[in-house]
Design a protein around this motif. Structure first.
Motif, PDB file in Angstrom:
ATOM      1  N   ALA A  68     -10.526  13.321  -0.577  1.00  0.00           N
ATOM      2  CA  ALA A  68     -11.029  13.174   0.795  1.00  0.00           C
ATOM      3  C   ALA A  68     -12.198  14.118   1.009  1.00  0.00           C
ATOM      4  N   TYR A  70     -14.790  15.748   4.109  1.00  0.00           N
ATOM      5  CA  TYR A  70     -14.963  15.917   5.550  1.00  0.00           C
ATOM      6  C   TYR A  70     -15.964  17.039   5.803  1.00  0.00           C
ATOM      7  N   ARG A  72     -16.760  20.429   7.875  1.00  0.00           N
ATOM      8  CA  ARG A  72     -16.187  21.507   8.685  1.00  0.00           C
ATOM      9  C   ARG A  72     -17.297  22.060   9.559  1.00  0.00           C
ATOM     10  N   CYS A  78     -15.433  26.329   3.098  1.00  0.00           N
ATOM     11  CA  CYS A  78     -14.306  25.409   3.268  1.00  0.00           C
ATOM     12  C   CYS A  78     -12.997  26.179   3.298  1.00  0.00           C
ATOM     13  N   VAL A 154     -19.714  20.799   3.923  1.00  0.00           N
ATOM     14  CA  VAL A 154     -19.038  19.569   3.517  1.00  0.00           C
ATOM     15  C   VAL A 154     -17.983  19.936   2.477  1.00  0.00           C
ATOM     16  N   TYR A 156     -14.443  18.987   0.026  1.00  0.00           N
ATOM     17  CA  TYR A 156     -13.784  17.946  -0.765  1.00  0.00           C
ATOM     18  C   TYR A 156     -12.392  18.408  -1.152  1.00  0.00           C
ATOM     19  N   LYS A 163      -8.463  11.167   5.187  1.00  0.00           N
ATOM     20  CA  LYS A 163      -8.865  12.198   6.150  1.00  0.00           C
ATOM     21  C   LYS A 163      -8.770  11.643   7.557  1.00  0.00           C
ATOM     22  N   MET A 165      -9.384  12.901  11.826  1.00  0.00           N
ATOM     23  CA  MET A 165      -9.642  13.855  12.894  1.00  0.00           C
ATOM     24  C   MET A 165      -8.897  13.365  14.127  1.00  0.00           C
ATOM     25  N   GLU A 179      -6.504  20.888   7.640  1.00  0.00           N
ATOM     26  CA  GLU A 179      -7.678  21.511   7.045  1.00  0.00           C
ATOM     27  C   GLU A 179      -8.237  22.575   7.978  1.00  0.00           C
ATOM     28  N   VAL A 197     -17.197  15.505  17.572  1.00  0.00           N
ATOM     29  CA  VAL A 197     -16.836  16.202  16.342  1.00  0.00           C
ATOM     30  C   VAL A 197     -15.859  17.317  16.667  1.00  0.00           C
ATOM     31  N   VAL A 243      -8.347  18.515  12.077  1.00  0.00           N
ATOM     32  CA  VAL A 243      -8.711  17.671  10.935  1.00  0.00           C
ATOM     33  C   VAL A 243      -7.591  17.764   9.917  1.00  0.00           C
ATOM     34  N   THR A 245      -5.568  15.971   6.304  1.00  0.00           N
ATOM     35  CA  THR A 245      -5.689  15.162   5.098  1.00  0.00           C
ATOM     36  C   THR A 245      -4.302  14.847   4.556  1.00  0.00           C
TER      37      THR A 245
END
Length: 246
Positions: A68, A70, A72, A78, A154, A156, A163, A165, A179, A197, A243, A245
């Motif tokens: 996935a 997304y 942040r 991350c 970004v 992973y 994923k 939100m 996440e 977002v 968010v 996953t």
């Protein structure tokens, strides 16, 4: 004189006689075989052909999952368990312009260029940096954010393939991994519309990126009662987000 052998003169041709009765239908003949002979016996098995060439090796699998990806928003790194694809700054359409894109972009810090023509044209879409617009620091604690540029990264996750939100929640459903969580943000209702977002609950800023300039903007999102039922929502209260996953 010579005689006529006792025969008289030939008479006239008589009339045609009546048609006779129709004869009986004959017996049906045997069924033919459409010109085909009897089926022959099965032939011997042919020789085995030569072995074909080995195919190219396929891509390495990931236990049936593609992972996935997304963004942040508001952070330069991350969370634990996720790999950084790239870090950058948030961008989008200037709040005062009616055209351009409506979705925020996480722009890498090291852009690459193709063919280009320098100079601002009047017939292009424009990409601006994005700033926090928060009148108070109530949502993000004591951090001073207003008019600061927004970082992003970004991420992973290789072991989870989906994923999600979720707005108005700050925890994930059972079976999902969080996440990060934070607050829902978008453009002001008086500006050009953007996407919603999830801004990280512990946001960072871009070094040297403070000042009200031409920009895209991130504003907190408040609930408005009406078609949105209150309760459980509350008029004017800022919405959380998370968010997840799996």
């Amino acid at each position: 004189m010579t005689g006529n052998n006792g025969q008289g003169a030939k008479g006239l041709k008589g009339d045609t006689g009546l048609q006779g009765a129709k004869g009986q239908k004959g017996a049906q003949g045997l069924t033919g075989n459409n010109g085909q002979g009897a089926k022959g016996s099965k032939g011997d098995t042919g020789l085995q052909g030569a072995k074909g060439q080995k195919g190219t090796q396929g891509l390495t699998g990931n236990n049936g999952q593609g992972g996935a990806v997304y963004v942040r928003w508001g952070r330069k790194t991350c969370p634990y368990g996720a790999t950084t694809v790239y870090s950058g700054v948030a961008g989008g359409t200037d709040f005062s312009e009616s055209g351009g894109g409506t979705n925020y972009q996480c722009l890498p810090n090291d852009p690459q260029w193709g063919r280009y023509q320098d100079g601002v044209s009047g017939y292009r879409a424009y990409m601006y940096g994005a700033e926090y617009r928060v009148a108070t620091n109530a949502l993000f604690g004591s951090t001073s954010l207003d008019a600061h540029d927004v970082p992003c990264t970004v991420c992973y996750v290789p072991t989870r393939g989906s994923k999600l939100m979720i707005p108005a929640r700050n925890t994930c459903p059972t079976g999902w991994t969080e996440e990060y969580d934070g607050y829902l943000m978008a453009a002001s209702f008086t500006h050009t519309a953007t996407e919603y977002v999830c801004m990280d609950d512990n946001p960072e800023t871009v070094l040297g990126g403070q000042g009200r300039q031409s920009k895209a903007s991130f504003y907190p999102v408040e609930a408005r009662c009406g078609a949105l039922q209150c309760p459980n929502y509350v008029e004017g209260r800022e919405l959380t987000c998370v968010v997840c996953t799996k």
